[in-house]
Design a protein around this motif. Structure first.
Motif, PDB file in Angstrom:
ATOM      1  N   ASN A 176       1.179  -1.487   0.611  1.00 22.82           N
ATOM      2  CA  ASN A 176      -0.204   0.186  -0.077  1.00 22.82           C
ATOM      3  C   ASN A 176       0.800   1.137  -0.255  1.00 22.82           C
ATOM      4  N   LEU A 177       1.897   1.267   0.642  1.00 26.29           N
ATOM      5  CA  LEU A 177       2.325   1.884   0.503  1.00 26.29           C
ATOM      6  C   LEU A 177       3.419   2.716  -0.859  1.00 26.29           C
ATOM      7  N   CYS A 178       4.287   1.551  -1.281  1.00 29.52           N
ATOM      8  CA  CYS A 178       4.259   1.161  -3.097  1.00 29.52           C
ATOM      9  C   CYS A 178       3.236   1.639  -3.827  1.00 29.52           C
ATOM     10  N   MET A 179       2.124   1.270  -3.511  1.00 28.24           N
ATOM     11  CA  MET A 179       0.438   2.232  -4.415  1.00 28.24           C
ATOM     12  C   MET A 179       0.449   3.511  -3.889  1.00 28.24           C
ATOM     13  N   PHE A 180       0.845   4.438  -3.514  1.00 26.36           N
ATOM     14  CA  PHE A 180       1.050   5.513  -2.244  1.00 26.36           C
ATOM     15  C   PHE A 180       1.730   6.660  -3.426  1.00 26.36           C
ATOM     16  N   ASP A 181       2.843   5.591  -3.070  1.00 28.56           N
ATOM     17  CA  ASP A 181       4.064   6.408  -4.258  1.00 28.56           C
ATOM     18  C   ASP A 181       3.585   7.081  -5.493  1.00 28.56           C
ATOM     19  N   GLU A 182       3.205   5.661  -5.919  1.00 26.39           N
ATOM     20  CA  GLU A 182       3.020   5.630  -7.500  1.00 26.39           C
ATOM     21  C   GLU A 182       2.194   6.671  -7.514  1.00 26.39           C
ATOM     22  N   GLN A 183       1.275   6.286  -6.969  1.00 32.20           N
ATOM     23  CA  GLN A 183      -0.136   7.706  -7.090  1.00 32.20           C
ATOM     24  C   GLN A 183       0.354   8.483  -6.296  1.00 32.20           C
ATOM     25  N   LEU A 184       1.556   9.464  -5.503  1.00 34.26           N
ATOM     26  CA  LEU A 184       1.572  10.679  -5.597  1.00 34.26           C
ATOM     27  C   LEU A 184       2.139  10.921  -6.105  1.00 34.26           C
ATOM     28  N   ALA A 185       3.128  10.470  -6.999  1.00 34.78           N
ATOM     29  CA  ALA A 185       4.151  10.678  -8.072  1.00 34.78           C
ATOM     30  C   ALA A 185       3.304  10.841  -8.953  1.00 34.78           C
ATOM     31  N   LEU A 186       2.142  10.266  -9.216  1.00 37.49           N
ATOM     32  CA  LEU A 186       1.370  10.832 -10.665  1.00 37.49           C
ATOM     33  C   LEU A 186       0.482  12.264 -10.493  1.00 37.49           C
ATOM     34  N   THR A 187       0.028  12.390  -9.020  1.00 39.18           N
ATOM     35  CA  THR A 187      -0.824  13.301  -8.409  1.00 39.18           C
ATOM     36  C   THR A 187      -0.122  14.466  -8.624  1.00 39.18           C
ATOM     37  N   ARG A 188       1.558  14.730  -8.506  1.00 38.22           N
ATOM     38  CA  ARG A 188       2.506  16.058  -8.657  1.00 38.22           C
ATOM     39  C   ARG A 188       2.820  16.201 -10.453  1.00 38.22           C
ATOM     40  N   GLN A 189       2.514  14.583 -11.051  1.00 33.35           N
ATOM     41  CA  GLN A 189       2.975  15.138 -12.303  1.00 33.35           C
ATOM     42  C   GLN A 189       1.814  16.156 -12.484  1.00 33.35           C
ATOM     43  N   VAL A 230      -1.360  17.024  -0.630  1.00 34.22           N
ATOM     44  CA  VAL A 230      -1.351  16.698   1.263  1.00 34.22           C
ATOM     45  C   VAL A 230      -1.776  15.717   1.561  1.00 34.22           C
ATOM     46  N   SER A 231      -3.046  14.617   0.747  1.00 33.09           N
ATOM     47  CA  SER A 231      -3.364  13.327   1.544  1.00 33.09           C
ATOM     48  C   SER A 231      -3.109  12.735   2.014  1.00 33.09           C
ATOM     49  N   LEU A 232      -2.229  12.500   0.606  1.00 34.70           N
ATOM     50  CA  LEU A 232      -1.459  11.543  -0.044  1.00 34.70           C
ATOM     51  C   LEU A 232      -0.159  11.349   1.153  1.00 34.70           C
ATOM     52  N   GLU A 233       0.885  12.019   1.280  1.00 39.70           N
ATOM     53  CA  GLU A 233       1.570  12.648   2.108  1.00 39.70           C
ATOM     54  C   GLU A 233       0.724  11.639   3.840  1.00 39.70           C
ATOM     55  N   ASP A 234      -0.005  12.718   3.967  1.00 39.11           N
ATOM     56  CA  ASP A 234      -0.608  12.199   5.056  1.00 39.11           C
ATOM     57  C   ASP A 234      -0.927  10.684   5.134  1.00 39.11           C
ATOM     58  N   ASN A 235      -1.358  10.341   4.780  1.00 43.33           N
ATOM     59  CA  ASN A 235      -2.018   8.861   3.963  1.00 43.33           C
ATOM     60  C   ASN A 235      -0.679   7.660   4.531  1.00 43.33           C
ATOM     61  N   ILE A 236       1.050   8.230   3.742  1.00 47.66           N
ATOM     62  CA  ILE A 236       1.645   7.346   3.467  1.00 47.66           C
ATOM     63  C   ILE A 236       2.245   7.552   5.061  1.00 47.66           C
ATOM     64  N   HIS A 237       2.453   8.736   5.701  1.00 42.96           N
ATOM     65  CA  HIS A 237       3.003   8.824   7.147  1.00 42.96           C
ATOM     66  C   HIS A 237       2.234   8.586   8.059  1.00 42.96           C
ATOM     67  N   SER A 238       0.953   8.184   8.074  1.00 42.68           N
ATOM     68  CA  SER A 238       0.385   7.471   9.119  1.00 42.68           C
ATOM     69  C   SER A 238       0.799   6.031   8.889  1.00 42.68           C
ATOM     70  N   LEU A 239       0.559   5.660   7.384  1.00 42.13           N
ATOM     71  CA  LEU A 239       0.525   3.905   6.925  1.00 42.13           C
ATOM     72  C   LEU A 239       2.519   3.225   7.428  1.00 42.13           C
ATOM     73  N   GLU A 240       2.861   4.076   7.768  1.00 45.60           N
ATOM     74  CA  GLU A 240       4.678   3.997   8.039  1.00 45.60           C
ATOM     75  C   GLU A 240       4.905   4.336   9.655  1.00 45.60           C
ATOM     76  N   ALA A 431      -5.880   6.225 -16.314  1.00 44.52           N
ATOM     77  CA  ALA A 431      -5.779   5.135 -16.564  1.00 44.52           C
ATOM     78  C   ALA A 431      -4.292   4.777 -15.779  1.00 44.52           C
ATOM     79  N   GLN A 432      -3.359   5.671 -15.902  1.00 45.29           N
ATOM     80  CA  GLN A 432      -2.323   5.325 -14.892  1.00 45.29           C
ATOM     81  C   GLN A 432      -2.815   4.495 -13.765  1.00 45.29           C
ATOM     82  N   MET A 433      -3.444   5.689 -12.696  1.00 44.48           N
ATOM     83  CA  MET A 433      -3.503   5.589 -11.504  1.00 44.48           C
ATOM     84  C   MET A 433      -4.550   4.239 -11.766  1.00 44.48           C
ATOM     85  N   SER A 434      -5.918   3.283 -12.834  1.00 41.71           N
ATOM     86  CA  SER A 434      -5.871   2.649 -12.531  1.00 41.71           C
ATOM     87  C   SER A 434      -5.656   1.307 -12.735  1.00 41.71           C
TER      88      SER A 434
END
Length: 458
Positions: A176-189, A230-240, A431-434
């Protein structure tokens, strides 16, 4: 009477033969085909693989190993197994008589205040050793010991269940952390794309080719995307934090790879039906509960037979009757046999209750087998669906990549509205998020199958 007594004893022994049988799985419990259409007959399956063979990411393996060593539930499971070992030792020692040593001594001498005569002190002592042996009724000790063995095995099984759950939870959190990392990268893009588009619209507004409403709408979309970051970064921190707690450590950054680091095991067959009975903790626990009920029934049945106890005392003393000196050895032994005749129906009622509990445990075991088979089939379905969808989503991403390239080229050649480029980029990112979500679905389905098959061969 002398002729009848041997026949009575023989009848008791014959009727008690069932008390010395070991538990055997009921023959009416059928395990063939419990996996439904997903049934395979190969010698290997996912259930034959240990967790290291399934979760091959080195970062994840390090987390799991630390969790297995440091998690409090795992430590407590080990301690409970030790408690069961001690209880089993006590059950085995019940076969051995108990011995007590209780020495005593006394001295007495009459006292005359006028000292008219002298009296000799009288001394006595006893050094007794007492033996007590509560044999119980026929078969009671053996069935009590067998039940203790089952209880210990249940705790070992509970440890395996805790381990399988712990491994699955750590793996799920990690990916899930790996998934959030990739979602965060796409969202920043996406944020960068909309930021670029916003600056263009502001420049167009300054040139009189756009208006405030259009700029404000794009600006609102840009800040909505920033909020998601911001929400994704918080999710990553909470999950860690949660993952650090689970493995028994203070918070620290979790070293991790990517979703691509997960490789679906080459062997995903379910294997033979008996595998799930041998490895899956909840199914095995249901059978152990059935075995425990079997021995409970035997214990309840043994109450119909006589209770046997033997006690003996041997002592060295100088106070045996009129014997003062020298000391002598005295010994006696008593054997007692108590046959229940009438106890207000209590023994018979307990036996009927034990039979009912045995039937309940049998039904629970049958249901556990069926539920296990359905869970395996459900997890296998999810894996096949995720794999089928992955092929389609990959084709969708490939097509949207071509569409984005053509749109960008059209914008450069003709100067069309840049909104077309943004729209094409958003479609591709969606589509990349999917694609990321579907990869995570495949991972979760594999983790669920790992658990459904008993947590691997350990």
């Amino acid at each position: 009477m002398k002729k009848i007594f041997p026949f009575v004893i023989a009848g008791m022994l014959f009727s008690s033969c069932g008390l010395y049988k070991n538990y055997e799985r009921p023959s009416d419990i059928i395990t063939d085909g419990i996996y439904g259409e997903m049934q395979t007959a190969g010698d290997n399956s996912l259930g034959d693989l240990g967790w290291r063979d399934i979760f091959t990411d080195t970062n994840l393996q390090a987390l799991i190993e630390r969790g297995l060593k440091q998690n409090s539930d795992m430590k407590n499971a080990e301690l409970r197994i030790k408690e069961a070992d001690y209880a089993l030792q006590c059950a085995k020692l019940a076969y051995i008589p108990s011995f007590y040593f209780n020495p005593s001594g006394s001295i007495s001498r009459p006292w005359d205040p006028y000292d008219r005569s002298s009296f000799t002190a009288s001394k006595s002592y006893a050094l007794p050793v007492t033996m007590s042996w509560q044999i119980g009724s026929i078969g009671s000790l053996r069935n009590t010991k067998k039940k203790a063995e089952v209880s210990r095995e249940q705790l070992r099984n509970a440890k395996q269940a805790i381990q399988a759950q712990l491994v699955a939870n750590i793996a799920a959190m990690y990916y899930n952390l790996c998934m959030f990392d990739e979602q965060l990268a796409l969202t920043r893009q996406t944020e960068q794309n909309w930021g670029k588009y916003l600056q263009m619209q502001k420049q167009l507004m300054d040139a009189g080719q756009s208006n405030t409403a259009a700029v404000a709408s794009i600006e609102a979309t840009y800040y909505s995307i920033s909020t998601s970051i911001v929400s994704l970064e918080d999710n990553i921190h909470s999950l860690e934090i949660a993952l650090s707690t689970l493995i028994g450590e203070t918070f620290s950054h979790v070293q991790r790879s990517s979703l691509a680091s997960f490789k679906t095991p080459g062997v995903i067959g379910t294997g033979l039906p008996i595998s799930i009975l041998d490895r899956r903790p909840d199914v095995r626990n249901a059978e152990l509960t059935l075995a425990s009920a079997f021995y409970d029934k035997n214990i309840a049945r043994s109450n119909f037979f006589p209770q046997i106890s033997i006690s003996a005392t041997g002592q060295y003393t100088n106070s045996a009757g009129s014997v003062i000196n020298p000391g002598v050895m005295i010994g006696n032994a008593i054997a007692n046999l108590a046959q229940p005749l009438f106890q207000n129906g209590r023994i018979r009622a307990q036996y009927k209750i034990s039979k009912a509990e045995l039937e309940i445990a049998t039904n629970d075991f049958k249901q556990a087998v069926l539920a296990a088979g359905n869970e395996v089939q459900d997890a296998m379905d999810d894996i096949h669906v995720a794999n089928d969808m992955q092929v389609l989503i990959d084709k969708q991403v490939e097509a949207l990549n071509r569409a984005l390239g053509a749109t960008q080229q059209l914008y450069l050649n003709t100067g069309t509205n840049y909104l077309n480029v943004i729209t094409a980029q958003n479609s591709l990112l969606s589509a990349q998020m999917s694609q990321i979500g579907n990869r995570m679905d495949a991972i979760n389905a594999t983790i669920n199958l790992y658990q459904a098959l008993g947590g691997g061969a350990e």
